[in-house]
Write a protein that holds these residues in place. Structure first.
Motif, PDB file in Angstrom:
ATOM      1  N   ALA A 252      -9.779  -4.815  16.811  1.00 22.76           N
ATOM      2  CA  ALA A 252      -9.982  -5.412  18.137  1.00 22.76           C
ATOM      3  C   ALA A 252     -11.438  -5.297  18.578  1.00 22.76           C
ATOM      4  CB  ALA A 252      -9.068  -4.736  19.155  1.00 22.76           C
ATOM      5  N   LYS A 253     -12.097  -4.206  18.196  1.00 24.55           N
ATOM      6  CA  LYS A 253     -13.502  -4.010  18.569  1.00 24.55           C
ATOM      7  C   LYS A 253     -14.379  -5.143  18.058  1.00 24.55           C
ATOM      8  CE  LYS A 253     -13.239   1.057  18.490  1.00 24.55           C
ATOM      9  NZ  LYS A 253     -13.656   2.279  17.733  1.00 24.55           N
ATOM     10  N   LYS A 254     -14.012  -5.697  16.900  1.00 29.29           N
ATOM     11  CA  LYS A 254     -14.784  -6.793  16.298  1.00 29.29           C
ATOM     12  C   LYS A 254     -14.080  -8.144  16.485  1.00 29.29           C
ATOM     13  CE  LYS A 254     -17.949  -4.037  14.598  1.00 29.29           C
ATOM     14  NZ  LYS A 254     -18.046  -3.729  13.165  1.00 29.29           N
ATOM     15  N   ASP A 255     -13.015  -8.137  17.286  1.00 28.91           N
ATOM     16  CA  ASP A 255     -12.233  -9.343  17.559  1.00 28.91           C
ATOM     17  C   ASP A 255     -11.800 -10.013  16.259  1.00 28.91           C
ATOM     18  OD1 ASP A 255     -10.906 -11.118  19.226  1.00 28.91           O
ATOM     19  OD2 ASP A 255     -12.601 -12.503  19.335  1.00 28.91           O
ATOM     20  N   GLN A 256     -11.294  -9.204  15.332  1.00 32.12           N
ATOM     21  CA  GLN A 256     -10.808  -9.716  14.058  1.00 32.12           C
ATOM     22  C   GLN A 256      -9.320  -9.411  13.905  1.00 32.12           C
ATOM     23  OE1 GLN A 256     -13.030  -9.034  10.519  1.00 32.12           O
ATOM     24  NE2 GLN A 256     -15.013  -9.233  11.527  1.00 32.12           N
ATOM     25  N   ILE A 257      -8.658 -10.164  13.048  1.00 30.93           N
ATOM     26  CA  ILE A 257      -7.244  -9.978  12.761  1.00 30.93           C
ATOM     27  C   ILE A 257      -7.088  -9.228  11.439  1.00 30.93           C
ATOM     28  CG2 ILE A 257      -5.046 -11.121  12.259  1.00 30.93           C
ATOM     29  CD1 ILE A 257      -5.952 -11.429  15.146  1.00 30.93           C
ATOM     30  N   ALA A 258      -6.238  -8.229  11.441  1.00 27.81           N
ATOM     31  CA  ALA A 258      -5.915  -7.504  10.216  1.00 27.81           C
ATOM     32  C   ALA A 258      -4.581  -8.003   9.681  1.00 27.81           C
ATOM     33  CB  ALA A 258      -5.841  -6.014  10.489  1.00 27.81           C
ATOM     34  N   ASP A 259      -4.603  -8.585   8.497  1.00 30.26           N
ATOM     35  CA  ASP A 259      -3.359  -8.952   7.825  1.00 30.26           C
ATOM     36  C   ASP A 259      -2.874  -7.748   7.031  1.00 30.26           C
ATOM     37  OD1 ASP A 259      -3.125 -11.591   8.724  1.00 30.26           O
ATOM     38  OD2 ASP A 259      -4.528 -12.308   7.187  1.00 30.26           O
ATOM     39  N   ILE A 260      -1.615  -7.375   7.244  1.00 35.53           N
ATOM     40  CA  ILE A 260      -1.098  -6.158   6.616  1.00 35.53           C
ATOM     41  C   ILE A 260       0.260  -6.401   5.975  1.00 35.53           C
ATOM     42  CG2 ILE A 260      -2.281  -4.755   8.364  1.00 35.53           C
ATOM     43  CD1 ILE A 260       0.661  -4.083   9.393  1.00 35.53           C
ATOM     44  N   LEU A 261       0.622  -5.489   5.078  1.00 31.18           N
ATOM     45  CA  LEU A 261       1.976  -5.391   4.552  1.00 31.18           C
ATOM     46  C   LEU A 261       2.538  -4.039   4.948  1.00 31.18           C
ATOM     47  CD1 LEU A 261       1.433  -6.720   0.898  1.00 31.18           C
ATOM     48  CD2 LEU A 261       1.966  -8.040   2.958  1.00 31.18           C
ATOM     49  N   ILE A 262       3.838  -3.968   5.110  1.00 27.21           N
ATOM     50  CA  ILE A 262       4.506  -2.708   5.374  1.00 27.21           C
ATOM     51  C   ILE A 262       4.912  -2.093   4.043  1.00 27.21           C
ATOM     52  CG2 ILE A 262       6.435  -1.561   6.527  1.00 27.21           C
ATOM     53  CD1 ILE A 262       4.331  -2.827   8.414  1.00 27.21           C
ATOM     54  N   GLU A 263       4.458  -0.869   3.790  1.00 26.19           N
ATOM     55  CA  GLU A 263       4.814  -0.190   2.541  1.00 26.19           C
ATOM     56  C   GLU A 263       6.178   0.471   2.693  1.00 26.19           C
ATOM     57  OE1 GLU A 263       3.254   3.155  -0.663  1.00 26.19           O
ATOM     58  OE2 GLU A 263       1.979   2.621   1.042  1.00 26.19           O
ATOM     59  N   VAL A 264       7.096   0.083   1.829  1.00 25.97           N
ATOM     60  CA  VAL A 264       8.460   0.597   1.869  1.00 25.97           C
ATOM     61  C   VAL A 264       8.691   1.505   0.664  1.00 25.97           C
ATOM     62  CG1 VAL A 264      10.908  -0.021   1.955  1.00 25.97           C
ATOM     63  CG2 VAL A 264       9.195  -1.568   2.961  1.00 25.97           C
ATOM     64  N   ASN A 265       9.183   2.703   0.923  1.00 28.88           N
ATOM     65  CA  ASN A 265       9.525   3.640  -0.151  1.00 28.88           C
ATOM     66  C   ASN A 265      10.979   3.371  -0.532  1.00 28.88           C
ATOM     67  OD1 ASN A 265       9.943   5.781  -1.877  1.00 28.88           O
ATOM     68  ND2 ASN A 265       9.164   7.346  -0.495  1.00 28.88           N
ATOM     69  N   MET A 266      11.181   2.295  -1.247  1.00 31.51           N
ATOM     70  CA  MET A 266      12.540   1.833  -1.525  1.00 31.51           C
ATOM     71  C   MET A 266      13.328   2.815  -2.379  1.00 31.51           C
ATOM     72  SD  MET A 266      14.819  -0.362  -0.887  1.00 31.51           S
ATOM     73  CE  MET A 266      14.071  -1.821  -0.128  1.00 31.51           C
ATOM     74  N   ALA A 267      12.650   3.554  -3.244  1.00 24.96           N
ATOM     75  CA  ALA A 267      13.345   4.507  -4.113  1.00 24.96           C
ATOM     76  C   ALA A 267      13.471   5.890  -3.482  1.00 24.96           C
ATOM     77  CB  ALA A 267      12.622   4.614  -5.455  1.00 24.96           C
ATOM     78  N   ASP A 268      12.979   6.037  -2.244  1.00 26.13           N
ATOM     79  CA  ASP A 268      13.047   7.327  -1.527  1.00 26.13           C
ATOM     80  C   ASP A 268      12.454   8.470  -2.342  1.00 26.13           C
ATOM     81  OD1 ASP A 268      14.261   6.334   0.826  1.00 26.13           O
ATOM     82  OD2 ASP A 268      16.217   6.355  -0.145  1.00 26.13           O
ATOM     83  N   GLU A 269      11.316   8.212  -2.979  1.00 19.82           N
ATOM     84  CA  GLU A 269      10.652   9.267  -3.746  1.00 19.82           C
ATOM     85  C   GLU A 269       9.835  10.154  -2.808  1.00 19.82           C
ATOM     86  OE1 GLU A 269       9.266   8.151  -7.981  1.00 19.82           O
ATOM     87  OE2 GLU A 269       8.827   6.405  -6.760  1.00 19.82           O
ATOM     88  N   GLU A 270      10.038  11.448  -2.908  1.00 23.10           N
ATOM     89  CA  GLU A 270       9.323  12.379  -2.034  1.00 23.10           C
ATOM     90  C   GLU A 270       7.822  12.351  -2.269  1.00 23.10           C
ATOM     91  OE1 GLU A 270      10.870  16.308  -2.120  1.00 23.10           O
ATOM     92  OE2 GLU A 270      12.897  15.720  -1.491  1.00 23.10           O
ATOM     93  N   SER A 271       7.411  11.998  -3.477  1.00 20.87           N
ATOM     94  CA  SER A 271       5.985  12.004  -3.828  1.00 20.87           C
ATOM     95  C   SER A 271       5.252  10.755  -3.353  1.00 20.87           C
ATOM     96  CB  SER A 271       5.824  12.131  -5.345  1.00 20.87           C
ATOM     97  OG  SER A 271       6.429  11.018  -5.996  1.00 20.87           O
ATOM     98  N   LYS A 272       5.987   9.783  -2.840  1.00 22.00           N
ATOM     99  CA  LYS A 272       5.381   8.510  -2.467  1.00 22.00           C
ATOM    100  C   LYS A 272       5.295   8.356  -0.949  1.00 22.00           C
ATOM    101  CE  LYS A 272       5.311   6.436  -6.671  1.00 22.00           C
ATOM    102  NZ  LYS A 272       6.475   5.728  -7.177  1.00 22.00           N
TER     103      LYS A 272
END
Length: 230
Positions: free
Chosen positions: A111-131
């Protein structure tokens, strides 16, 4: 060698798409250049690949300054909130957002630079504790919260499947990711797209494509084994 490797991977992508009736143009190959020198990317550029993935903000920033402006940089590693400011204006897509706190930091810095951040949501689908990653059950609620941020646009989902010698064992996680993506799309949440499904790496990208991946993150099969001691 790098160009030969890319040629093989593109052929594998084409074959995986044909197997399930998909258009290979639907799949973006991200060359994961983490820990590799910028010269390795220079070697890959004649292939036409412009999407490169980095795990660390500092490494991405350093290569950004050296390499051509038309490269599309993907932040694929765990992102610390105090490093977000260094990505503004440099990254095409942040693959690894897994909390509202991180999303709020991204909102603040972009927002400080009036830019848009395109993102993905990271899903821990395998429920690994290390991830890292949000659980599948919590994903929709997190997306609803992030959707209220004006400078952060959710473009889809990402997952890192378990390391395995048999890519077939990860098919169930890729299938679940595709279903989750469809479920979220059907909710028609404002400011949210589900156009991107980033999943599959060197060991399992063909299976990921068969299950609906639109981005695959391939490093070792392009650039060779990494040296983490340098």
């Amino acid at each position: 060698m790098i160009l030969d490797n890319i040629k093989i991977i593109r052929e594998n992508i084409k074959n995986a798409c044909e197997k399930v009736g998909r258009n290979p143009d639907e799949v973006t190959l991200i060359a994961v250049s983490k820990t590799k020198p910028y010269t390795a990317i220079q070697e890959a550029l004649p292939s036409g690949i412009l999407d490169y993935g980095e795990n660390k903000v500092q490494e991405l920033s350093e290569k950004y300054e050296i390499l051509p402006d038309d490269i599309r940089w993907h932040m694929i590693g765990h992102l610390q909130r105090n490093k977000v400011k260094y990505l503004v204006g440099k990254t095409t897509l942040i693959h690894s957002v897994d909390s509202l706190r991180l999303a709020n930091q991204i909102e603040s810095e972009f927002a400080k630079k009036d830019q848009i951040a395109d993102i993905l949501i990271e899903v821990n689908m395998a429920d690994e504790e290390s991830k890292f990653g949000v659980s599948a059950d919590e994903t929709i609620n997190l997306i609803k919260e992030i959707s209220l941020l004006p400078h952060v646009h959710v473009q889809g989902l990402m997952t890192i499947a378990p390391y395995t010698d048999n890519p077939e064992t990860n098919r169930e996680y890729f299938t679940k990711m595709k279903k989750l993506s469809v479920d979220i799309r059907e909710k028609n949440i404002d400011n949210v797209n589900m156009d991107v499904l980033s999943m599959g790496m060197s060991g399992d990208y063909q299976v990921a494509i068969e299950e609906g991946a639109t981005m695959v993150r391939v490093g070792t099969s392009i650039f060779g084994e990494r040296n983490y001691n340098i």
